[in-house]
Design a protein around this motif. Structure first.
Motif, short mmCIF file in Angstrom:
data_model
loop_
_atom_site.label_atom_id
_atom_site.label_comp_id
_atom_site.label_asym_id
_atom_site.label_seq_id
_atom_site.Cartn_x
_atom_site.Cartn_y
_atom_site.Cartn_z
N HIS A 187 0.79 -1.23 0.00
CA HIS A 187 0.00 0.00 0.00
C HIS A 187 0.83 1.29 0.00
CE1 HIS A 187 1.14 -1.46 3.91
NE2 HIS A 187 1.05 -0.24 4.39
N ARG A 188 1.96 1.27 0.76
CA ARG A 188 2.68 2.51 1.02
C ARG A 188 3.24 3.14 -0.26
NH1 ARG A 188 1.55 5.07 4.70
NH2 ARG A 188 1.71 3.27 6.10
N SER A 194 -4.24 -7.16 0.39
CA SER A 194 -3.75 -6.58 1.65
C SER A 194 -2.65 -7.42 2.26
CB SER A 194 -4.90 -6.55 2.65
OG SER A 194 -5.39 -5.27 2.79
N LEU A 212 0.32 -8.61 3.23
CA LEU A 212 1.64 -8.08 2.91
C LEU A 212 2.58 -9.18 2.47
CD1 LEU A 212 1.75 -5.55 5.84
CD2 LEU A 212 1.50 -5.02 3.42
N GLY A 271 7.69 -3.58 2.97
CA GLY A 271 7.58 -2.73 4.16
C GLY A 271 8.64 -3.15 5.16
N ASP A 272 9.05 -2.22 6.03
CA ASP A 272 10.11 -2.56 6.98
C ASP A 272 9.62 -3.49 8.09
OD1 ASP A 272 8.70 -0.05 7.58
OD2 ASP A 272 9.88 -0.03 9.42
N SER A 273 8.32 -3.54 8.32
CA SER A 273 7.80 -4.52 9.28
C SER A 273 7.49 -5.83 8.57
CB SER A 273 6.50 -4.02 9.90
OG SER A 273 6.78 -3.20 10.97
N ALA A 274 6.96 -5.71 7.38
CA ALA A 274 6.54 -6.91 6.66
C ALA A 274 7.73 -7.75 6.21
CB ALA A 274 5.69 -6.51 5.45
N GLN A 290 7.11 -11.45 7.61
CA GLN A 290 6.35 -12.41 6.82
C GLN A 290 7.26 -13.50 6.25
OE1 GLN A 290 2.75 -12.40 6.18
NE2 GLN A 290 3.02 -11.19 8.03
N ASN A 299 10.00 3.10 6.69
CA ASN A 299 9.59 4.31 7.40
C ASN A 299 9.74 4.14 8.91
OD1 ASN A 299 7.49 2.59 7.86
ND2 ASN A 299 6.06 3.65 6.49
N LEU A 327 8.50 2.22 10.97
CA LEU A 327 7.27 1.96 11.72
C LEU A 327 6.45 0.91 10.97
CD1 LEU A 327 5.68 5.36 12.81
CD2 LEU A 327 6.24 3.42 14.29
N GLY A 328 5.73 0.10 11.68
CA GLY A 328 4.76 -0.79 11.07
C GLY A 328 3.44 -0.54 11.78
N HIS A 343 -0.59 5.62 10.15
CA HIS A 343 -0.52 4.48 9.24
C HIS A 343 -1.35 4.76 7.99
CE1 HIS A 343 -0.45 0.54 7.60
NE2 HIS A 343 -1.76 0.46 7.66
C1 LIG Z 1 -0.19 -10.41 6.29
C2 LIG Z 1 -0.71 -9.14 6.87
N1 LIG Z 1 -0.86 -9.03 8.20
C3 LIG Z 1 -1.33 -7.89 8.73
C4 LIG Z 1 -1.67 -6.84 7.94
C5 LIG Z 1 -2.23 -5.55 8.55
N2 LIG Z 1 -1.28 -4.45 8.30
C6 LIG Z 1 -1.48 -3.58 7.30
S1 LIG Z 1 -0.22 -2.49 7.16
C7 LIG Z 1 0.57 -3.13 8.48
C8 LIG Z 1 1.89 -2.55 8.92
C9 LIG Z 1 2.91 -2.71 7.85
O1 LIG Z 1 4.11 -2.15 8.23
P1 LIG Z 1 5.26 -2.01 7.20
O2 LIG Z 1 5.55 -3.30 6.58
O3 LIG Z 1 6.39 -1.35 7.88
O4 LIG Z 1 4.65 -1.07 6.07
P2 LIG Z 1 4.20 0.47 6.21
O5 LIG Z 1 2.74 0.52 6.39
O6 LIG Z 1 4.94 1.06 7.34
O7 LIG Z 1 4.61 1.07 4.92
C10 LIG Z 1 -0.15 -4.17 9.02
C11 LIG Z 1 0.29 -4.94 10.20
C12 LIG Z 1 -1.55 -7.02 6.56
N3 LIG Z 1 -1.92 -6.08 5.71
N4 LIG Z 1 -1.04 -8.16 6.06
#
Ligand SMILES: Cc1ncc(C[n+]2csc(CCOP(=O)(O)OP(=O)(O)O)c2C)c(N)n1
Ligand SMILES: [Mg+2]
Length: 960
Positions: free
Chosen positions: A259-260, A328, A330, A368-371, A375, A402, A404-405, A471
């Motif tokens: 999404h970001r 969605s 990730l 994403g930095d959390s994903a 994952q 960024n 942050l997650g 977010h």
């Molecule tokens: C597999 C999965 N689990 C949970 C979510 C819910 N979710 C959406 S965005 C997000 C945070 C993602 O953080 P990051 O990867 O850092 O991306 P950012 O939004 O910071 O760009 C979460 C937990 C998701 N979209 N997909």
């Protein structure tokens, strides 16, 4: 001449290391070296008593070796200088290796560099003066060239490794690659001024990026858009990569991202018109979106994909840029994009193995930095990168970091030092870069694509920035990160900062920079004023509607042709020794067509003939899965291994009649990643037959996200037309809860709008025809095909078919009981079932004794063959009841899916009964004895005039 003079740079370092070893233990070096060290004096032996007088190192562990006194005989002065040289050399090595730990990566300055004591000269007992007395060559490499001394060279090295870029590549173990990286990084060849940047163009680009977000924020306040702001440089980085890739011959760049920043990338990289995006923000409801049956299609705007043919600046040719839609979930798109890239890079129009051109396509994955660390599918995808059957010549990964997650901080997100830590294990070079330094970001992009083009391997850019809002834009970030957001609020944007840099450099005036913003804003305002939602909103292209071709397609093949294919498959290269036990099977196959009415064709033979005939029709095939080459049940042997040399022979690649490539490979032990990959491959090149086989059907649930998000719903969400084949070994054979069920119910639960085909074949001929049907429908009526495949039945006499059934037959959605009209006239109970249980019933003792029961096999469960079943019911005039029989528990298998459909068909004429295992949370018994009891009970219940047998009662009471 002093022999030390011969050594410079890395060589000198090596000699110092050798000397160090010699000092510790003279016997650890060879005789000649020992003699040399006993007599030679280092070239830079000057009085260094100053350094020796200084205090101890900050980090003794790092510097023990450099402070060790000469153990014997050496003259104190040259030994001391040698120590200084070694220390400087060591310091340079530490900077190259750990310099990234001291780099200023966080634009907000909130997360300080971790640092490392070994990066300080003091830790090595080095003073500035001492370094100044040493030659620059001791540091070696481009940083040393032109430097007056080691002090200057070290300073340059720190500039390179410890400023706003963290070069993290010491884990790359292949010397060639590491040397290239070092040279590329230290020479500055990808950095201005050596590789100039057009500052005005860059400023204009980030102005475009920022203004787009600001316009959306102003026009649709609080509406979710997942702003790119804080990572704005992502767009110029992608620009740069695409440009250099196209210049290097890449014809197709594929990008996948979450999404970001997606809307921004869609607008500015994929050139999705503003009007279209703005129309989506208006979220109109139009007649063209709606279906009369209250059904729906489509997905949210930040999941949409796009494709464009673009001409990068200054290049004479076009390049295709595409981005698939993604859910969605990730990182689910990672293996999908990987598979797409593989398909696009692969040519299959010649028989034999598929040919992969790794220079043709470039995949870019934005994480994403959390994903990325969180994952598991990321690891599964990275693990594919160097495997023959999956390699795409290197993916460029960008972590949109960024820091942050959602509301989760980095220290709650990952256990590695960086979000990118996982990539180290896969030997992927990593560049951490501060997203507020445009020049450094551009260098990172150039480095990444140059490395990828040179080595055809993955590269990772860890783009470290921040998130300007919550977010999503309706979220309040200061609830959870108040300190960070105090800084963010006051932090100038990268555009503002870069404009200032250019103004200070005299390249532009502040007024001109402000004009750029105005011009971009005006363009957006004009686009918005021109939006006509009814026209500009483009719903997903409807997938090809079911054409009905499935029932008409001719899958039969003349006997002579089949015989010819068979003979072709049995040819073995000169001198190839087939394993003794396999030879017997091959001998049997030689006579398979001797009698057209004999049941000589088993499952594996039917499959191989089907695949051979598909290749002969000019349709390429890719078959993967765990151990598919041999087959989990040792039945396939699509790849022979010479019993003496181990050489491989793949009959389907040597077929004289073939007109297309056959690709087969054992997959790594992954379901999520591998099914995602095959699905991507299939979506990209839908005219090829792509099959994935599970080790056991149970394991498909590891890929559930791909099934739910792509396989079964991508038609409705994004107008896609997947046609992947899943071969899922399924059947109750007493092997326990985890080797019995491919979870048929889950596919049936997701079946609607004619989105998949689900079959459970009971004969080899049926399997032959369904595979051929799938291949022949790829262009006209594509749908995913889910096949519940047998295990013990692979070699069962009941499932074997005659050559005639292949030559004259077709795929039957339902196989009615083989009764004469007179026999049918006596039938009271019609048993409908699917798959292996039918074989248990047909081959039971009770079957022979009971003329009241007819058994019809529902071979295709979805689309449900209503009219065929209606006809079957009509064949039994004295019918008293209809039973659905299955091996699975009542809450699993097909029962809950077929029940309402059968009730509708029966229309209260007869009772509909269920015979099968009772409801259970686990798919089957853990004991084979219990399995046998339950299986027997099912058979008995089917043939008993009275429903319950004593044994069944007993079983039930025990189970409850
Ligand atoms: C597999 C999965 N689990 C949970 C979510 C819910 N979710 C959406 S965005 C997000 C945070 C993602 O953080 P990051 O990867 O850092 O991306 P950012 O939004 O910071 O760009 C979460 C937990 C998701 N979209 N997909
Ligand atoms: Mg994040």
């Amino acid at each position: 001449m002093n022999p030390w003079d011969q050594f410079t740079g890395a060589n000198a370092g090596y000699v110092y290391e050798l000397f160090e070893r010699y000092q510790r233990d003279p016997s650890s070096v060879d005789e000649a070296t020992r003699r040399a060290f006993a007599t030679w004096t280092p070239a830079f032996a000057q009085d260094d008593s100053d350094r020796l007088r200084r205090g101890g190192p900050a980090d003794p562990a790092e510097s023990n070796s450099t402070t060790a006194a000469a153990p014997f005989g050496a003259k104190a002065d040259w030994s001391a200088d040698l120590q200084t040289g070694i220390a400087a050399f060591t310091l340079a090595g530490k900077i190259r290796r750990f310099g990234h730990l001291a780099a200023h990566l966080d634009p907000l300055g909130f997360h300080n560099p971790i640092g490392d004591p070994s990066l300080n000269p003091q830790s090595h007992s080095l003073s500035a003066d001492a370094l100044k007395r040493l030659p620059a060559s001791i540091v070696s490499g481009p940083a040393a060239a032109g430097a007056a001394n080691a002090f200057e060279a070290i300073a340059r090295l720190r500039e390179i490794y410890c400023s706003t870029t963290g070069h993290d590549y010491s884990h790359v173990f292949v010397p060639d690659e590491r040397v290239w990286l070092r040279q590329a990084v230290e020479s500055g060849q990808f950095r201005a001024p050596l590789d100039p940047i057009n500052g005005l163009e860059l400023l204009d680009r980030i102005t475009e990026v920022e203004t787009f977000e600001r316009f959306l924020q102003r026009t649709f306040p609080g509406k979710t858009r997942f702003s790119i702001e804080g990572l704005d440089m992502m767009v110029p980085i992608i620009d740069e990569i695409i440009h250099d890739a196209a210049e290097g011959g890449v014809q197709h760049v594929m990008i996948a991202m979450a999404h970001r920043g997606r809307l921004n990338v869609l607008a500015h990289i994929l050139q999705k018109p503003y009007t279209q995006i703005l129309a989506e923000f208006k979220d109109p409801i139009f007649s063209k979106q709606l279906r009369v049956d209250l059904g729906w299609m489509g997905d949210v705007k930040y999941h949409a994909g796009a494709r464009v043919e673009a001409q990068p600046d200054g290049l004479p040719k076009q390049v295709i840029i595409s981005m698939p839609p993604n859910p969605s979930h990730l990182e689910a798109v990672d293996p999908v994009l990987n598979g797409m890239a593989r398909a696009a890079a692969t040519s299959v129009d010649q028989p034999g193995p598929a040919v992969v051109d790794k220079g043709k396509v470039l995949a870019i994955l934005i994480h994403g930095d959390s994903a990325f660390p969180g994952q598991g599918v990321v690891a599964e995808t990275l693990n594919l990168s160097r495997l023959d059957g999956y390699d795409v010549g290197g993916i460029i990964h960008i972590i949109a970091n960024n820091q942050l997650g959602f509301t989760t901080d980095p220290d709650e997100s990952f256990s590695t030092s960086y979000a990118s830590g996982l990539a180290r294990g896969f030997k992927i070079p990593i560049t951490h870069v501060n997203a507020d330094d445009p020049a450094a970001c551009i260098e990172a992009a150039r480095l990444a694509i140059a490395y990828r083009q040179r080595f055809k391997l993955d590269y990772l850019i860890d783009l470290v920035g921040y998130r300007r809002y919550g977010h999503n834009e309706g979220d309040e970030p200061s609830f959870t990160q108040p300190a960070v957001y105090r800084i963010v609020t006051a932090h100038p944007t990268v555009r503002e900062k870069y404009a200032r840099t250019l103004v200070e450099a005299g390249q532009i005036t502040q007024q001109q920079a402000d004009e750029m913003v105005k011009a971009r804003m005006t363009a957006l305002e004009q686009a918005y004023a021109a939006v006509k939602p009814e026209q500009d909103y483009i719903p997903p292209v409807p997938a090809m509607p079911p054409s009905g071709a499935a029932t008409k397609v001719k899958t039969a093949m003349p006997l002579a042709r089949l015989d010819e294919l068979n003979a072709d498959l049995l040819k073995i290269p000169e001198g190839f020794s087939v394993h003794r036990k396999l030879e017997r099977g091959r001998e049997r196959r030689k006579t398979m067509f001797a009698n057209a009415a004999e049941r000589s064709i088993d499952w594996a033979a039917a499959e191989e003939l089907a695949l051979a005939s598909i290749l002969a029709d000019g349709i390429a095939i890719r078959l993967t899965g765990e151990d598919v080459e041999r087959g989990t049940f040792s039945h396939r042997h699509a790849v022979y291994h010479d019993a003496v040399t181990g050489d491989e022979h793949v009959p389907l690649q040597r077929l004289a009649l073939s007109k297309a490539a056959f690709e087969i490979c054992n997959s790594p032990l992954s379901e999520y990643g591998c099914v995602g990959f095959e699905l991507g491959y299939n979506l990209q090149e839908p005219s090829r037959l792509v099959l994935w086989e599970a080790q056991y059907g149970d394991f498909i649930n590891g890929a559930q996200i791909i099934l739910d998000e792509y396989l079964t719903s991508s038609r409705a969400k994004w107008g896609m037309s997947p046609s992947l084949v899943l071969l899922l070994p399924h059947g109750y054979e007493g092997q326990g809860p985890d080797h019995s069920s491919a979870r048929l119910e889950r596919f049936l639960n997701a079946a609607a709008d004619t989105n998949i085909r689900v079959v459970n074949c009971t004969t080899a001929a049926q399997y032959f025809h369904v595979l051929r049907r799938q291949a022949l429908l790829l262009e006209t009526d594509p749908l995913p095909l889910i096949v519940m495949t047998p295990k013990s039945l692979l070699r069962h006499g009941f499932t074997a078919s005659t050559p005639l059934e292949l030559a004259d037959g077709k795929f039957h959605q339902v196989i009615d009981d083989d009764m004469t009209p007179a026999q049918a006239g006596k039938v009271r109970r019609l048993v409908l079932c699917s798959g292996k249980v039918a074989v248990d019933l047909f081959t039971s003792e009770q079957r022979k004794e009971n003329a009241n029961v007819a058994i019809a096999r529902v071979e295709q469960l979805y689309p449900f063959p209503e009219s065929v079943i209606r006809d079957v019911m009509g064949r039994y005039p004295k019918l008293r009841e209809v039973c659905w029989v299955q091996e699975e528990p009542e809450n699993m298998g097909a029962w809950e899916f077929v029940r309402p459909l059968l009730e509708q068909l029966i229309d209260k004429r007869w009772p509909l009964r269920y015979i099968g295992r009772v409801r259970n949370s686990s798919p089957s018994e853990g004991s084979s004895s219990w399995h046998a009891v339950n299986q027997r009970a099912i058979v008995e219940q089917v043939f008993e005039a009275k429903a319950e047998t004593k044994e069944f009662d007993r079983v039930l009471s025990k189970q409850v």
